[in-house]
Design an enzyme around this catalytic site. Structure first.
Site, mmCIF file in Angstrom:
data_model
loop_
_atom_site.group_PDB
_atom_site.id
_atom_site.type_symbol
_atom_site.label_atom_id
_atom_site.label_comp_id
_atom_site.label_asym_id
_atom_site.label_seq_id
_atom_site.Cartn_x
_atom_site.Cartn_y
_atom_site.Cartn_z
ATOM 1 N N ASP A 105 46.218 83.952 69.956
ATOM 2 C CA ASP A 105 46.719 84.110 71.343
ATOM 3 C C ASP A 105 47.135 85.607 71.375
ATOM 4 O O ASP A 105 46.917 86.535 70.740
ATOM 5 C CB ASP A 105 48.247 82.988 71.494
ATOM 6 N N MET A 106 47.348 85.986 72.915
ATOM 7 C CA MET A 106 47.548 87.329 73.323
ATOM 8 C C MET A 106 48.759 87.965 72.227
ATOM 9 O O MET A 106 48.284 89.302 71.885
ATOM 10 C CB MET A 106 48.141 87.437 74.456
#
Length: 237
Positions: A105-106
């Site tokens: 994820d980011m």
């Protein structure tokens, strides 16, 4: 030789097999001038295969396999509707397009594989692929030893069964500490969800290993080619 169209597109490095299926469904792929359909077969040596009107390039003779130390703030999708930077911006190879295998994820960092080998990417992302993934996790919370027991006791994430995680407490502090967490599936935000269920908030998450692949001292934002031994390993999974 006739093969499934999505396999041909994936082998040519134009898209992952899953993305190729989406392109076919969207009507963006044609074979000999006619719209393609999902499940259709073609012969790359004979048929005129196009994506958005552009001829499909021949599959490169040699594939590229890369390890990236993904920095925080980058997404692992190829494009982002919110304009956030993508990991592919960090790996630019003339005449090549590589795609991330799996996701971080980011806000997560660490080991990420990118390749133009759609077959290998597809195999690595298949649910049967269970190479252990190891993370260093900085957390905010108290009672880390007890929290670690809660994490290892969990056998499902969002209603989906998972193998128990392996957890080591590496460091404790007044308001948190550091854990080493090893999981065997790649469920969405799995480590974060396991920690949350144990009352811990993740402040930093880094993937440092996937099976026999080790991030080592690769600096954040930098990449390297996999060694021949590492390529043989991922092809054996």
């Amino acid at each position: 030789m006739a093969e499934r169209l999505q396999k041909i597109i994936s082998s040519a490095g134009a898209a992952s097999r899953r993305r190729a299926e989406e392109l076919i469904k969207a009507g963006r792929v044609t074979v000999n001038g006619a719209p393609a359909s999902l499940g259709m077969s073609a012969d790359a040596a004979v048929d005129d295969i196009r994506i958005d009107g552009r001829p499909l390039a021949a599959a490169p003779e040699e594939r590229v396999y890369i390890m990236l130390n993904k920095p925080r703030g980058y997404v692992t999708t190829l494009s982002d509707e919110r304009g956030r930077p993508a990991v592919t911006e960090l790996v630019r190879l003339p005449g090549r397009r590589v795609y991330p295998v799996g996701r971080l994820d980011m806000y997560s960092e660490g080991l990420l594989i990118l390749t133009d080998d759609g077959e290998t990417a597809n195999a690595l992302m298949h649910p049967s692929h269970d190479a252990p993934r190891k993370y260093i996790v900085d957390v905010i919370g108290t009672g880390l030893e007890e929290a670690a027991k809660v994490i290892t006791s969990q056998t499902e994430v969002d209603g989906q069964p998972v193998r128990p995680a392996e957890v080591r407490v590496l460091r404790t502090a007044e308001r948190g500490g550091r854990l080493e967490v090893t999981i065997h599936e790649g469920r969405n935000r799995q480590v974060r969800r396991l920690c949350a269920a144990a009352g811990l908030k993740v402040s930093r998450l880094r993937r440092i290993a996937e099976g026999e692949l080790l991030l080592g001292s690769l600096p954040s934002g930098k990449w390297r080619y996999l060694t021949e031994e590492e390529v043989r390993y991922i092809k054996s999974l």
